[in-house]
Scaffold this motif. Structure first.
Motif, PDB file in Angstrom:
ATOM      1  N   GLN A  55     -33.087 -36.407  39.742  1.00 42.87           N
ATOM      2  CA  GLN A  55     -33.440 -37.627  40.369  1.00 42.87           C
ATOM      3  C   GLN A  55     -34.301 -38.570  39.766  1.00 42.87           C
ATOM      4  O   GLN A  55     -34.780 -40.052  39.927  1.00 42.87           O
ATOM      5  N   PHE A  56     -34.576 -38.152  38.324  1.00 47.55           N
ATOM      6  CA  PHE A  56     -35.493 -38.783  37.381  1.00 47.55           C
ATOM      7  C   PHE A  56     -34.913 -39.360  36.300  1.00 47.55           C
ATOM      8  O   PHE A  56     -34.009 -38.670  35.842  1.00 47.55           O
ATOM      9  N   THR A  57     -35.242 -40.486  35.778  1.00 49.63           N
ATOM     10  CA  THR A  57     -34.718 -41.128  34.540  1.00 49.63           C
ATOM     11  C   THR A  57     -35.989 -41.018  33.404  1.00 49.63           C
ATOM     12  O   THR A  57     -36.867 -40.372  34.016  1.00 49.63           O
ATOM     13  N   ASP A  58     -35.697 -41.458  32.430  1.00 45.33           N
ATOM     14  CA  ASP A  58     -36.969 -41.540  31.469  1.00 45.33           C
ATOM     15  C   ASP A  58     -38.143 -42.276  31.766  1.00 45.33           C
ATOM     16  O   ASP A  58     -39.148 -41.814  31.646  1.00 45.33           O
ATOM     17  N   VAL A  59     -38.013 -43.149  32.887  1.00 42.38           N
ATOM     18  CA  VAL A  59     -39.030 -43.794  33.278  1.00 42.38           C
ATOM     19  C   VAL A  59     -39.296 -43.846  34.823  1.00 42.38           C
ATOM     20  O   VAL A  59     -40.309 -44.539  35.220  1.00 42.38           O
ATOM     21  N   ALA A  60     -38.288 -43.563  35.631  1.00 42.27           N
ATOM     22  CA  ALA A  60     -38.473 -43.757  37.025  1.00 42.27           C
ATOM     23  C   ALA A  60     -37.722 -42.783  37.661  1.00 42.27           C
ATOM     24  O   ALA A  60     -37.333 -41.608  37.212  1.00 42.27           O
ATOM     25  N   THR A  61     -37.036 -43.340  38.945  1.00 42.62           N
ATOM     26  CA  THR A  61     -35.988 -42.167  39.779  1.00 42.62           C
ATOM     27  C   THR A  61     -34.800 -42.942  39.530  1.00 42.62           C
ATOM     28  O   THR A  61     -34.590 -44.081  39.084  1.00 42.62           O
ATOM     29  N   VAL A  62     -33.637 -42.220  39.553  1.00 39.72           N
ATOM     30  CA  VAL A  62     -32.328 -42.732  39.591  1.00 39.72           C
ATOM     31  C   VAL A  62     -32.126 -44.018  40.896  1.00 39.72           C
ATOM     32  O   VAL A  62     -32.668 -43.839  41.729  1.00 39.72           O
ATOM     33  N   PRO A  63     -31.495 -45.183  40.368  1.00 38.69           N
ATOM     34  CA  PRO A  63     -31.101 -46.123  41.349  1.00 38.69           C
ATOM     35  C   PRO A  63     -30.700 -45.815  42.472  1.00 38.69           C
ATOM     36  O   PRO A  63     -30.101 -44.712  42.544  1.00 38.69           O
ATOM     37  N   ASP A  64     -31.235 -46.331  43.814  1.00 37.87           N
ATOM     38  CA  ASP A  64     -30.593 -46.030  44.867  1.00 37.87           C
ATOM     39  C   ASP A  64     -30.724 -44.632  45.534  1.00 37.87           C
ATOM     40  O   ASP A  64     -30.358 -44.192  46.433  1.00 37.87           O
ATOM     41  N   LEU A  65     -31.898 -43.909  44.897  1.00 36.18           N
ATOM     42  CA  LEU A  65     -32.280 -42.753  45.557  1.00 36.18           C
ATOM     43  C   LEU A  65     -32.573 -42.614  46.903  1.00 36.18           C
ATOM     44  O   LEU A  65     -32.135 -41.559  47.599  1.00 36.18           O
ATOM     45  N   ALA A  66     -33.554 -43.447  47.325  1.00 35.52           N
ATOM     46  CA  ALA A  66     -33.779 -43.563  48.749  1.00 35.52           C
ATOM     47  C   ALA A  66     -32.601 -43.670  49.914  1.00 35.52           C
ATOM     48  O   ALA A  66     -32.477 -42.893  50.739  1.00 35.52           O
ATOM     49  N   GLU A  67     -31.718 -44.592  49.081  1.00 37.46           N
ATOM     50  CA  GLU A  67     -30.353 -44.566  50.230  1.00 37.46           C
ATOM     51  C   GLU A  67     -29.657 -43.298  50.257  1.00 37.46           C
ATOM     52  O   GLU A  67     -29.180 -42.911  51.183  1.00 37.46           O
ATOM     53  N   LEU A  68     -29.579 -42.771  49.014  1.00 40.28           N
ATOM     54  CA  LEU A  68     -28.764 -41.605  48.852  1.00 40.28           C
ATOM     55  C   LEU A  68     -29.515 -40.389  49.940  1.00 40.28           C
ATOM     56  O   LEU A  68     -28.675 -39.700  50.500  1.00 40.28           O
TER      57      LEU A  68
END
Length: 121
Positions: A55-68
């Motif tokens: 669920q993480f990228t280099d700097v944040a969380t993957v896009p649209d994680l909350a919706e997923l």
């Protein structure tokens, strides 16, 4: 064995707080108390809350994680969710290559196909 692998590929709350540059309280808020949930955590066999790396990228969380996470709901086993996020999916094809849901979201593609597949988990 799959659960142990997942635990080894997951981050502690401390590591997540450091990665996202937020407090431990904010990690708990995003994963346990928040609506919609913004981080996915599960309880390990030793009762520690862990956060899968998918669920993480280099700097944040993957896009649209909350919706997923909202589409998935709470009834999916952590190992099943891990496998879903990391395995190439026949319904997520770009230029003849099947992408995993994680790769799809990180690429910035429309999240809707992943959300629809996830709702069936």
């Amino acid at each position: 064995a799959d659960e142990l692998l997942l635990e080894q590929r997951s981050l502690s709350a401390d590591a997540v707080a450091s990665h996202l540059q937020v407090s431990l309280a904010e990690v708990a808020e995003r994963s346990i108390h928040g609506h919609p949930q913004q981080l996915y955590g599960f309880l390990s066999r030793s009762n520690d809350r862990l956060y899968p790396q998918w669920q993480f990228t280099d700097v944040a969380t993957v896009p649209d994680l909350a919706e997923l996470l909202s589409a998935i709901g709470g009834g999916v086993h952590p190992v099943s969710l891990d496998q879903f996020m990391l395995r190439p999916n026949v319904d997520l094809e770009v230029n003849g290559e099947e992408l995993s849901p994680r790769e799809w979201l990180v690429s910035g593609a429309d999240p809707e196909p992943v959300i629809l597949i996830a709702a069936d988990l």
